[in-house]
Design a protein around this motif. Sequence first.
Motif, short mmCIF file in Angstrom:
data_model
loop_
_atom_site.label_atom_id
_atom_site.label_comp_id
_atom_site.label_asym_id
_atom_site.label_seq_id
_atom_site.Cartn_x
_atom_site.Cartn_y
_atom_site.Cartn_z
N LYS A 1 0.77 -1.22 -0.02
CA LYS A 1 0.10 -0.25 0.04
C LYS A 1 0.81 1.37 -0.05
O LYS A 1 0.34 2.49 -0.38
N THR A 2 2.10 1.28 0.43
CA THR A 2 3.13 2.09 0.64
C THR A 2 3.67 2.39 -0.70
O THR A 2 4.42 3.51 -0.92
N HIS A 3 3.59 1.43 -1.51
CA HIS A 3 4.47 1.70 -2.85
C HIS A 3 3.83 2.43 -3.97
O HIS A 3 2.54 2.02 -4.21
N LYS A 4 4.40 3.16 -4.63
CA LYS A 4 3.73 4.00 -5.75
C LYS A 4 4.53 3.70 -6.93
O LYS A 4 3.83 3.63 -8.03
N THR A 5 5.74 3.75 -6.83
CA THR A 5 6.45 3.32 -8.22
C THR A 5 7.44 2.35 -7.87
O THR A 5 8.26 2.08 -6.95
N VAL A 6 7.74 1.29 -8.91
CA VAL A 6 8.68 0.11 -8.85
C VAL A 6 9.40 0.07 -10.02
O VAL A 6 8.96 0.60 -11.36
N ALA A 7 10.57 -0.60 -9.78
CA ALA A 7 11.51 -0.66 -10.99
C ALA A 7 11.96 -2.09 -11.35
O ALA A 7 11.96 -2.85 -10.19
N ILE A 8 11.97 -2.52 -12.67
CA ILE A 8 12.21 -3.78 -12.83
C ILE A 8 13.87 -3.84 -13.39
O ILE A 8 14.23 -3.12 -14.25
N LEU A 9 14.62 -4.72 -12.62
CA LEU A 9 15.97 -4.84 -12.74
C LEU A 9 16.25 -5.58 -13.92
O LEU A 9 15.38 -6.47 -14.35
#
Length: 223
Positions: free
Chosen positions: A46-54
């Motif tokens: 719920k605290t995640h807004k943006t994620v990155a795929i390595l």
Amino acid sequence: MKKQLSFTSKNNFKGILSVLFLMFFFLGKAQDKQIFESPNLKEIIKTHKTVAILPFNATISYRKQPKDFDAAANKEAELKLGTDMQTGMYTFLLRKSSDYSVVVQDVEKTNALLKKNDLIDKLSETSPEELAKLLGVDAVIKCSYSYQKTKSEGGAIVLTLLVGFGTGSVATGALTMQINDGKDGSLVWRFYKQMAEDVMSSPSAMMERMMRKVGRNFPYEKE
């Protein structure tokens, strides 16, 4: 009479092979997918807004190494496969972006930042929280993909013709995907899936099927 007995024996042999294949097929199906979820999964994401795929850690191996095997060329193919898989996952999740509660960072930006900081080849030596801080995201998606050629296509075709249906897998692809929280690097979610590549399929087709499996299990799906 001898011809009839010979014909019956062949049919019996094909029948036995079919039964054995189905037994191993369904036994394998029971173990080909594994999912781990943190007890605090819902609260954390719920605290995640943006994620990155390595970039993927991709490996290409052979059950029986070919005589003309070139280690340098194989390494180059692994690096290309890793970036292709990263791009493939990004494209798939982008198509489904309206279904998810997070924004996935453009992989070109991700890779540019990693190269700028000389980390593109040092991902295994860098903690998830360090990578997340560098990339400016709330979580990082780390993946590995193992592709193994298990038999020749010629041998698979023979088996398929002998048994009577498509059973001749020529390779396996195993995907491990995990999400690490950007604050403390803790493992939030982990997905493992293995699939066989049939003689009539292609690596790209198998990749698409895997992405569909990931999509159905992605924890950021909106409720």
